[in-house]
Design a protein around this motif. Structure first.
Motif, PDB file in Angstrom:
ATOM      1  N   SER A  39      -3.445   3.715   2.956  1.00 52.29           N
ATOM      2  CA  SER A  39      -2.341   2.839   2.550  1.00 52.29           C
ATOM      3  C   SER A  39      -2.399   2.664   1.047  1.00 52.29           C
ATOM      4  O   SER A  39      -3.479   2.457   0.475  1.00 52.29           O
ATOM      5  CB  SER A  39      -2.449   1.477   3.244  1.00 52.29           C
ATOM      6  OG  SER A  39      -1.479   0.573   2.739  1.00 52.29           O
ATOM      7  N   LEU A  72       3.473   7.163  10.301  1.00 59.87           N
ATOM      8  CA  LEU A  72       3.893   6.964   8.917  1.00 59.87           C
ATOM      9  C   LEU A  72       4.498   5.576   8.789  1.00 59.87           C
ATOM     10  O   LEU A  72       5.215   5.118   9.683  1.00 59.87           O
ATOM     11  CB  LEU A  72       4.922   8.013   8.500  1.00 59.87           C
ATOM     12  CG  LEU A  72       4.521   9.487   8.647  1.00 59.87           C
ATOM     13  CD1 LEU A  72       5.720  10.382   8.375  1.00 59.87           C
ATOM     14  CD2 LEU A  72       3.369   9.825   7.715  1.00 59.87           C
ATOM     15  N   TRP A 112       6.399   2.720   5.849  1.00 57.64           N
ATOM     16  CA  TRP A 112       7.008   2.501   4.523  1.00 57.64           C
ATOM     17  C   TRP A 112       7.506   1.068   4.440  1.00 57.64           C
ATOM     18  O   TRP A 112       8.119   0.553   5.381  1.00 57.64           O
ATOM     19  CB  TRP A 112       8.161   3.465   4.308  1.00 57.64           C
ATOM     20  CG  TRP A 112       8.914   3.256   3.014  1.00 57.64           C
ATOM     21  CD1 TRP A 112       8.651   3.821   1.807  1.00 57.64           C
ATOM     22  CD2 TRP A 112      10.071   2.417   2.815  1.00 57.64           C
ATOM     23  NE1 TRP A 112       9.556   3.384   0.862  1.00 57.64           N
ATOM     24  CE2 TRP A 112      10.442   2.517   1.457  1.00 57.64           C
ATOM     25  CE3 TRP A 112      10.814   1.582   3.663  1.00 57.64           C
ATOM     26  CZ2 TRP A 112      11.519   1.827   0.926  1.00 57.64           C
ATOM     27  CZ3 TRP A 112      11.896   0.883   3.124  1.00 57.64           C
ATOM     28  CH2 TRP A 112      12.240   1.010   1.776  1.00 57.64           C
ATOM     29  N   GLN A 113       7.203   0.433   3.303  1.00 54.00           N
ATOM     30  CA  GLN A 113       7.720  -0.900   3.000  1.00 54.00           C
ATOM     31  C   GLN A 113       8.373  -0.881   1.631  1.00 54.00           C
ATOM     32  O   GLN A 113       7.826  -0.317   0.673  1.00 54.00           O
ATOM     33  CB  GLN A 113       6.588  -1.943   3.000  1.00 54.00           C
ATOM     34  CG  GLN A 113       5.987  -2.231   4.361  1.00 54.00           C
ATOM     35  CD  GLN A 113       4.773  -3.123   4.247  1.00 54.00           C
ATOM     36  OE1 GLN A 113       3.709  -2.685   3.822  1.00 54.00           O
ATOM     37  NE2 GLN A 113       4.923  -4.389   4.637  1.00 54.00           N
ATOM     38  N   THR A 124       7.035  -0.439  -3.744  1.00 52.09           N
ATOM     39  CA  THR A 124       7.146   0.334  -2.514  1.00 52.09           C
ATOM     40  C   THR A 124       5.759   0.785  -2.042  1.00 52.09           C
ATOM     41  O   THR A 124       4.965   1.294  -2.832  1.00 52.09           O
ATOM     42  CB  THR A 124       8.025   1.573  -2.742  1.00 52.09           C
ATOM     43  OG1 THR A 124       9.333   1.146  -3.134  1.00 52.09           O
ATOM     44  CG2 THR A 124       8.120   2.412  -1.480  1.00 52.09           C
ATOM     45  N   ARG A 125       5.471   0.555  -0.754  1.00 49.75           N
ATOM     46  CA  ARG A 125       4.168   0.914  -0.198  1.00 49.75           C
ATOM     47  C   ARG A 125       4.352   1.940   0.918  1.00 49.75           C
ATOM     48  O   ARG A 125       5.355   1.928   1.642  1.00 49.75           O
ATOM     49  CB  ARG A 125       3.450  -0.313   0.374  1.00 49.75           C
ATOM     50  CG  ARG A 125       3.116  -1.374  -0.669  1.00 49.75           C
ATOM     51  CD  ARG A 125       2.154  -2.403  -0.098  1.00 49.75           C
ATOM     52  NE  ARG A 125       0.902  -1.781   0.331  1.00 49.75           N
ATOM     53  CZ  ARG A 125      -0.081  -1.447  -0.510  1.00 49.75           C
ATOM     54  NH1 ARG A 125       0.043  -1.663  -1.801  1.00 49.75           N
ATOM     55  NH2 ARG A 125      -1.187  -0.893  -0.041  1.00 49.75           N
ATOM     56  N   GLY A 126       3.336   2.811   1.057  1.00 48.24           N
ATOM     57  CA  GLY A 126       3.359   3.806   2.119  1.00 48.24           C
ATOM     58  C   GLY A 126       1.999   3.937   2.773  1.00 48.24           C
ATOM     59  O   GLY A 126       0.969   3.614   2.174  1.00 48.24           O
ATOM     60  N   GLN A 127       1.995   4.406   4.008  1.00 38.57           N
ATOM     61  CA  GLN A 127       0.738   4.639   4.727  1.00 38.57           C
ATOM     62  C   GLN A 127       0.905   5.795   5.693  1.00 38.57           C
ATOM     63  O   GLN A 127       2.010   6.074   6.193  1.00 38.57           O
ATOM     64  CB  GLN A 127       0.275   3.383   5.461  1.00 38.57           C
ATOM     65  CG  GLN A 127       1.286   2.762   6.400  1.00 38.57           C
ATOM     66  CD  GLN A 127       0.786   1.467   7.029  1.00 38.57           C
ATOM     67  OE1 GLN A 127       0.494   1.414   8.221  1.00 38.57           O
ATOM     68  NE2 GLN A 127       0.701   0.419   6.222  1.00 38.57           N
ATOM     69  N   SER A 185       1.515  -2.162  12.410  1.00 34.22           N
ATOM     70  CA  SER A 185       1.626  -1.002  11.528  1.00 34.22           C
ATOM     71  C   SER A 185       0.789   0.179  12.006  1.00 34.22           C
ATOM     72  O   SER A 185      -0.163   0.019  12.783  1.00 34.22           O
ATOM     73  CB  SER A 185       1.165  -1.391  10.126  1.00 34.22           C
ATOM     74  OG  SER A 185      -0.231  -1.688  10.137  1.00 34.22           O
ATOM     75  N   SER A 231       8.609   2.557  10.388  1.00 32.22           N
ATOM     76  CA  SER A 231       7.484   3.378  10.832  1.00 32.22           C
ATOM     77  C   SER A 231       7.952   4.488  11.757  1.00 32.22           C
ATOM     78  O   SER A 231       8.980   4.372  12.421  1.00 32.22           O
ATOM     79  CB  SER A 231       6.428   2.517  11.544  1.00 32.22           C
ATOM     80  OG  SER A 231       6.900   2.093  12.812  1.00 32.22           O
ATOM     81  N   GLY A 250       0.025   1.549  -2.835  1.00 35.30           N
ATOM     82  CA  GLY A 250       1.208   1.043  -3.520  1.00 35.30           C
ATOM     83  C   GLY A 250       0.801   0.055  -4.606  1.00 35.30           C
ATOM     84  O   GLY A 250      -0.251  -0.575  -4.511  1.00 35.30           O
ATOM     85  N   MET A 252       8.997  -3.284   7.638  1.00 34.54           N
ATOM     86  CA  MET A 252       8.482  -1.903   7.614  1.00 34.54           C
ATOM     87  C   MET A 252       9.376  -0.957   8.396  1.00 34.54           C
ATOM     88  O   MET A 252       9.993  -1.335   9.406  1.00 34.54           O
ATOM     89  CB  MET A 252       7.063  -1.850   8.179  1.00 34.54           C
ATOM     90  CG  MET A 252       6.520  -0.436   8.398  1.00 34.54           C
ATOM     91  SD  MET A 252       4.787  -0.372   8.879  1.00 34.54           S
ATOM     92  CE  MET A 252       4.013  -0.462   7.255  1.00 34.54           C
TER      93      MET A 252
END
Length: 352
Positions: A223, A170, A172-173, A203-206, A116, A153, A225, A151
């Motif tokens: 990170s 970036l 996203w999951q 939903t997760r983001g980083q 990631s 990315s 969510g 993910m």
């Protein structure tokens, strides 16, 4: 090496330096196919209280690349952890599986289970073979802190001069559910009872930012969510802020890296935590590499140390693709009354 291939190499192998070996088995028509990975064995008290033969993190992977025109290179990789010491039980377990697209100016897009953007920043101290930073691997598939499950990315880099660059990433999951079964011995004489815990990850983001200048590098990653404990119907925001700094190249002269993180609900049962990691290494031209590292996680709300440890390690490259190692990790104690154990190991790793 073409710019697009260089971008792929940086994004997929440089951050995991001990995975960079691969044997090309096919090349033609703008397409390549390679097989890589390594096996390792050691003897010692490696996260065990008795001396045993053990493995560290062996794996095998298959990777392909294809130039499809307009400066775009498509690549795909599958990688599996290998268990070869326990009689064939659960021999293969998925580590990576993705398809990526890279363009020299447009950047790199990857979809699948992958390293990631969070790890690009937080993993700079994850270099030694035997003992390195454990905290990035705590529930990393769901939280995306190392190898992120499912993910999407995007990464890109900008070079301002031969020794100055900036990068961002970036991640996203989507929503996913994790079910964990735990066996508990209850009653007298005792029976096995299975308890099940279900956790839903929203939903997760980083986002990761980094820069390099004259051998120095700095980075920041966020990170976030929601996660929900289905059994208690409790939802919290699991977020993490990590800063890192590094200097040099691991295994070649002086290498040093520092990682500091502040988290909320990132570790199960802990609302607020601080994490620290430091590594210093000195690699000689004759193949010797001497390393010392330190790691700790503190409960920031109660000011109690969850664990702290330091290791002295040495790695010796006997020949390209064959490395021996020796390490001793000191348990520096904690404030939660967990038994303290020192660990040690002697071993070797063979790349193919």
């Amino acid at each position: 090496m073409k710019t697009t291939k260089l971008a792929i190499a940086v994004a997929t192998t440089l951050l995991a330096s001990h995975s960079a070996f691969a044997a090309q088995v096919y090349s033609g028509d703008k397409t390549t196919l390679s097989i890589g990975g390594y096996v390792d064995v050691g003897i010692g008290e490696y996260f065990e209280t008795e001396t045993k033969v053990h493995q560290v993190s062996p794996r095998v992977n298959i990777a392909g690349e294809k130039e499809i025109g307009n400066g775009i290179t498509i690549d795909a990789k599958g990688e599996w952890a290998v268990n070869y010491l326990d009689g064939g039980e659960e021999t293969f377990k998925t580590r990576l599986g993705y398809i990526g697209a890279t363009h020299a100016q447009a950047g790199r897009l990857v979809v699948g289970t992958q390293w990631s953007p969070y790890y690009d920043v937080a993993g700079v101290a994850d270099q030694p073979i035997a003992f390195a930073n454990d905290f990035v691997y705590s529930n990393h598939g769901n939280l995306g802190s190392a190898r992120a499950d499912k993910m999407v990315s995007y990464r890109n880099s900008f070079a301002f001069s031969s020794d100055m660059s900036a990068s961002f990433g970036l991640g996203w999951q989507g929503k996913q559910t994790d079910v964990q079964d735990t066996e508990v011995l209850v009653g007298n004489p005792g029976t096995i009872q299975v308890t099940r815990a279900t956790t839903e990850y929203d939903t997760r983001g980083q986002i990761a930012l980094s820069g390099e200048f004259a051998g120095f590098g700095v980075g920041y990653v966020y990170s976030g969510g929601d996660i929900t404990d289905v059994d208690t119907n409790t939802t919290v925001d699991a977020n993490s802020h990590v800063f890192s700094a590094k200097y040099g190249q691991y295994g070649k002269g002086i290498y040093a890296a520092l990682v500091w993180g502040k988290n909320e609900n990132f570790y199960k049962g802990l609302e607020e935590t601080l994490q620290y990691e430091a590594v210093a290494a000195f690699g000689l031209d004759n193949g010797w590499n001497f390393i010392v590292n330190y790691e700790a996680v503190d409960d920031d709300k109660t000011d109690k140390t969850q664990f702290s440890e330091s290791a002295v390690q040495v790695e010796y490259t006997v020949a390209p693709g064959f490395v021996t190692f020796a390490a001793y990790q000191f348990d520096l104690g904690n404030d939660i009354n967990v038994t303290e154990n020192d660990y040690w190991t002697l071993g070797a790793r063979y790349f193919f």
